[in-house]
Design a protein around this motif. Structure first.
Motif, PDB file in Angstrom:
ATOM      1  N   UNK A 297       0.827  -1.211   0.000  1.00  0.00           N
ATOM      2  CA  UNK A 297       0.000   0.000   0.000  1.00  0.00           C
ATOM      3  C   UNK A 297       0.858   1.257   0.000  1.00  0.00           C
ATOM      4  N   UNK A 298       1.898   1.280   0.842  1.00  0.00           N
ATOM      5  CA  UNK A 298       2.734   2.480   0.942  1.00  0.00           C
ATOM      6  C   UNK A 298       3.439   2.779  -0.374  1.00  0.00           C
ATOM      7  N   UNK A 299       3.936   1.741  -1.047  1.00  0.00           N
ATOM      8  CA  UNK A 299       4.606   1.972  -2.322  1.00  0.00           C
ATOM      9  C   UNK A 299       3.616   2.479  -3.365  1.00  0.00           C
ATOM     10  N   UNK A 300       2.440   1.866  -3.413  1.00  0.00           N
ATOM     11  CA  UNK A 300       1.448   2.298  -4.398  1.00  0.00           C
ATOM     12  C   UNK A 300       0.992   3.728  -4.120  1.00  0.00           C
ATOM     13  N   UNK A 301       0.780   4.067  -2.845  1.00  0.00           N
ATOM     14  CA  UNK A 301       0.410   5.438  -2.501  1.00  0.00           C
ATOM     15  C   UNK A 301       1.514   6.421  -2.885  1.00  0.00           C
ATOM     16  N   UNK A 302       2.761   6.020  -2.657  1.00  0.00           N
ATOM     17  CA  UNK A 302       3.875   6.919  -2.964  1.00  0.00           C
ATOM     18  C   UNK A 302       4.024   7.131  -4.465  1.00  0.00           C
ATOM     19  N   UNK A 303       3.856   6.055  -5.246  1.00  0.00           N
ATOM     20  CA  UNK A 303       3.923   6.207  -6.700  1.00  0.00           C
ATOM     21  C   UNK A 303       2.819   7.132  -7.200  1.00  0.00           C
ATOM     22  N   UNK A 304       1.611   6.951  -6.669  1.00  0.00           N
ATOM     23  CA  UNK A 304       0.508   7.848  -7.056  1.00  0.00           C
ATOM     24  C   UNK A 304       0.790   9.271  -6.608  1.00  0.00           C
ATOM     25  N   UNK A 305       1.394   9.427  -5.427  1.00  0.00           N
ATOM     26  CA  UNK A 305       1.715  10.759  -4.953  1.00  0.00           C
ATOM     27  C   UNK A 305       2.733  11.459  -5.830  1.00  0.00           C
ATOM     28  N   UNK A 306       3.742  10.716  -6.295  1.00  0.00           N
ATOM     29  CA  UNK A 306       4.742  11.323  -7.185  1.00  0.00           C
ATOM     30  C   UNK A 306       4.087  11.802  -8.477  1.00  0.00           C
ATOM     31  N   UNK A 307       3.229  10.960  -9.060  1.00  0.00           N
ATOM     32  CA  UNK A 307       2.580  11.330 -10.323  1.00  0.00           C
ATOM     33  C   UNK A 307       1.638  12.518 -10.135  1.00  0.00           C
ATOM     34  N   UNK A 308       0.717  12.384  -9.186  1.00  0.00           N
ATOM     35  CA  UNK A 308      -0.345  13.384  -9.066  1.00  0.00           C
ATOM     36  C   UNK A 308       0.176  14.719  -8.539  1.00  0.00           C
ATOM     37  N   UNK A 309       1.124  14.682  -7.610  1.00  0.00           N
ATOM     38  CA  UNK A 309       1.658  15.954  -7.120  1.00  0.00           C
ATOM     39  C   UNK A 309       2.434  16.671  -8.205  1.00  0.00           C
ATOM     40  N   UNK A 310       3.103  15.912  -9.089  1.00  0.00           N
ATOM     41  CA  UNK A 310       3.764  16.557 -10.218  1.00  0.00           C
ATOM     42  C   UNK A 310       2.780  17.216 -11.157  1.00  0.00           C
ATOM     43  N   UNK A 311       1.669  16.516 -11.446  1.00  0.00           N
ATOM     44  CA  UNK A 311       0.637  17.108 -12.297  1.00  0.00           C
ATOM     45  C   UNK A 311       0.034  18.347 -11.642  1.00  0.00           C
ATOM     46  N   UNK A 312      -0.180  18.287 -10.347  1.00  0.00           N
ATOM     47  CA  UNK A 312      -0.750  19.436  -9.640  1.00  0.00           C
ATOM     48  C   UNK A 312       0.215  20.617  -9.655  1.00  0.00           C
ATOM     49  N   UNK A 313       1.512  20.350  -9.469  1.00  0.00           N
ATOM     50  CA  UNK A 313       2.487  21.435  -9.500  1.00  0.00           C
ATOM     51  C   UNK A 313       2.519  22.100 -10.863  1.00  0.00           C
ATOM     52  N   UNK A 314       2.433  21.307 -11.924  1.00  0.00           N
ATOM     53  CA  UNK A 314       2.415  21.898 -13.272  1.00  0.00           C
ATOM     54  C   UNK A 314       1.175  22.762 -13.473  1.00  0.00           C
ATOM     55  N   UNK A 315       0.028  22.308 -12.959  1.00  0.00           N
ATOM     56  CA  UNK A 315      -1.200  23.102 -13.104  1.00  0.00           C
ATOM     57  C   UNK A 315      -1.095  24.406 -12.327  1.00  0.00           C
ATOM     58  N   UNK A 316      -0.546  24.362 -11.114  1.00  0.00           N
ATOM     59  CA  UNK A 316      -0.387  25.594 -10.336  1.00  0.00           C
ATOM     60  C   UNK A 316       0.604  26.549 -10.991  1.00  0.00           C
ATOM     61  N   UNK A 317       1.648  26.007 -11.620  1.00  0.00           N
ATOM     62  CA  UNK A 317       2.609  26.877 -12.309  1.00  0.00           C
ATOM     63  C   UNK A 317       1.937  27.598 -13.476  1.00  0.00           C
ATOM     64  N   UNK A 318       1.103  26.874 -14.234  1.00  0.00           N
ATOM     65  CA  UNK A 318       0.384  27.518 -15.338  1.00  0.00           C
ATOM     66  C   UNK A 318      -0.594  28.569 -14.813  1.00  0.00           C
ATOM     67  N   UNK A 319      -1.279  28.256 -13.709  1.00  0.00           N
ATOM     68  CA  UNK A 319      -2.199  29.231 -13.124  1.00  0.00           C
ATOM     69  C   UNK A 319      -1.438  30.458 -12.638  1.00  0.00           C
ATOM     70  N   UNK A 320      -0.272  30.260 -12.024  1.00  0.00           N
ATOM     71  CA  UNK A 320       0.508  31.388 -11.538  1.00  0.00           C
ATOM     72  C   UNK A 320       0.935  32.291 -12.697  1.00  0.00           C
ATOM     73  N   UNK A 321       1.363  31.698 -13.805  1.00  0.00           N
ATOM     74  CA  UNK A 321       1.780  32.502 -14.960  1.00  0.00           C
ATOM     75  C   UNK A 321       0.600  33.286 -15.527  1.00  0.00           C
ATOM     76  N   UNK A 322      -0.569  32.634 -15.583  1.00  0.00           N
ATOM     77  CA  UNK A 322      -1.745  33.333 -16.120  1.00  0.00           C
ATOM     78  C   UNK A 322      -2.155  34.487 -15.212  1.00  0.00           C
ATOM     79  N   UNK A 323      -2.135  34.288 -13.910  1.00  0.00           N
ATOM     80  CA  UNK A 323      -2.522  35.354 -12.990  1.00  0.00           C
ATOM     81  C   UNK A 323      -1.481  36.456 -12.952  1.00  0.00           C
ATOM     82  N   UNK A 324      -0.200  36.146 -13.169  1.00  0.00           N
ATOM     83  CA  UNK A 324       0.816  37.193 -13.243  1.00  0.00           C
ATOM     84  C   UNK A 324       0.556  38.092 -14.447  1.00  0.00           C
TER      85      UNK A 324
END
Length: 474
Positions: A381-408
């Motif tokens: 479970x911990x490995x599967x959660x961590x793999x999902x966390x790496x993927x999804x947090x990366x996608x979320x960071x990219x979305x926030x970066x795009x939002x930050x650029x648009x709001x700037x």
């Protein structure tokens, strides 16, 4: 995972074809050996063997993969000075002493004595005289351990020693992970403080413009009050961030085994490297997890303790011998004395004590088996959660970066329109609020992504290399 349990069961299974008739009789008396709980197949999630992108070999000192020398130095200091590791080392010393004691039970016991005597003797003529004597002797006793009671107890103690060493490795991995996570959190707080200061400078400039426009009568005092409120709302972010930084530094100091104090910094959060993940993670790599190995060795220890408890119900044969001399001033020559004997001790009626001890050992073995299975499932479970966390947090960071650029960009447009008199101050104010929220969210998303990598390393039991993965797959 349960292949090893079946092997241990076969290794320790009672051999009814033993040469000694006592073994046959005793086996019939105590009944068949209880089997371990039925094993359920524990299969890894199928996504584990899918490619996750090009990967490079990951070093055993996995915290170095983030590319920050300050983080590497902090982990090294924590592994050298953390008090929890000292306590774990003391537990290993205790288990090692217990293993030596168990081995010593299998060796002959040699004792020596030299009692002295004084008294009087009477000759044939009736003349009394003083006599001094001594009887030095050496005695040896040895338990033949026909049914392996002492051998199994020694093997159980050795397995418990291995479990203690694995527990120490679990503590080491937890300390390194805690330091890495704490350092990432500290750098995220530093960046939040930097964002708050930059926003406060921008709000100060906006307040200056709003004050000048209100003084010249170009705008009403409403815009001035709004600018003042936003300035103070941003101002209160600074002490909150500084307080969090101070507390995080104190937490890291505790992990380092130091008194509270400042923590050296290295690279900023956005420059910490994201480690590469190999092209697939074999499930057998989980056997390197120290907590899983600890549960495995605990199962071994309880299984051997069960054998020792059942062997205690069988007859016990001990050999004893002693040799010595009698020395006395009343004797012309010393007298040699010796004795050799054997004793068989077999329980006849003990009120069920030995049976209860064997049942308790069986229950402890079953508990260890279920704990081992639970640890394996938790590892998956911990490995599967961590793999999902790496993927999804990366996608979320990219979305926030795009939002930050648009709001700037939106803030630049709103500021230009406000200065030119084409829009109200509220448009610029909304853009400023949105940009601040997006920047703080981006900082948190980047920290979450790096923390997910730390969690993945911990879930996989530390670092590994591509060669290790290839060997396990073969």
């Amino acid at each position: 995972m349960w292949r090893g349990v079946r092997a241990w069961r076969r290794e320790h299974a009672w051999r009814t074809g033993a040469a000694l008739p006592l073994a046959l009789l005793a086996t019939a008396c105590i009944g068949p050996r209880p089997e371990a709980p039925a094993a359920t197949v524990v299969a890894p999630p199928p996504a584990w063997r899918t490619a996750l992108g090009p990967g490079t070999p990951i070093r055993a000192d996995w915290w170095s993969a983030f590319g920050d020398p300050a983080l590497t130095s902090l982990v090294a200091r924590a592994l050298a000075n953390n008090p929890d590791l000292g306590a774990a080392a003391a537990r290993i010393d205790e288990a090692r002493a217990a293993a030596r004691l168990a081995r010593a039970q299998q060796t002959p016991l040699v004792n020596g004595s030299a009692p002295g005597t004084t008294g009087q003797t009477v000759s044939a003529l009736g003349t009394p005289s003083d006599a001094i004597g001594a009887q030095p002797a050496v005695s040896i006793s040895y338990d033949l351990d026909l049914f392996g009671r002492l051998r199994q107890a020694s093997r159980a103690a050795q397995a418990q020693l291995l479990a203690s060493e694995a527990s120490r490795d679990t503590v080491r991995l937890a300390i390194a992970s805690s330091v890495a996570t704490g350092y990432i959190t500290l750098r995220a707080l530093d960046q939040r403080l930097a964002v708050a200061r930059q926003t406060l400078d921008a709000r100060a400039e906006g307040l200056r413009i709003a004050r000048r426009r209100a003084e010249t009568g170009y705008t009403s005092n409403l815009e001035l009050r709004q600018a003042e409120a936003e300035y103070h709302a941003t101002e209160q972010l600074l002490p909150a961030a500084e307080l969090s930084i101070s507390r995080q530094e104190n937490a890291l100091s505790l992990l380092l085994g130091n008194v509270p104090g400042p923590i050296p910094r290295g690279l900023p959060l956005d420059r910490l490297a994201a480690p590469a993940i190999p092209d697939g993670l074999p499930a057998d790599l989980l056997r390197r997890r120290p907590d899983l190995y600890q549960a495995e060795q605990t199962l071994v220890a309880t299984d051997r303790s069960l054998d020792s408890a059942r062997a205690a119900m069988l007859p016990n044969l001990a050999l004893t011998g002693s040799a010595g001399v009698v020395l006395s001033s009343a004797l012309a020559d010393p007298i040699a004395v010796f004795s050799i004997g054997a004793s068989v001790l077999s329980p006849i009626f003990d009120g069920g004590r030995l049976g209860a001890q064997a049942d308790a050992a069986t229950a402890r073995r079953d508990q260890a088996a279920f704990a081992y299975r639970r640890t394996a499932l938790q590892a998956f479970r911990e490995v599967d959660d961590s793999l999902a966390g790496v993927r999804r947090s990366g996608e979320q960071a990219n979305a926030f970066a795009a939002q930050r650029d648009a709001l700037a960009g939106a803030l630049r447009n709103a500021s230009n329109r406000y200065r030119a008199g084409y829009s109200a101050y509220i448009d610029q104010l909304d853009a400023q609020r949105g940009l601040l929220t997006a920047e703080l969210s981006l900082v948190q998303a980047r920290a979450d992504r790096l923390t997910a990598y730390v969690t993945l390393y911990q879930a996989m039991g530390g670092g590994w290399s591509r060669d290790d993965a290839a060997i396990v797959q073969r």
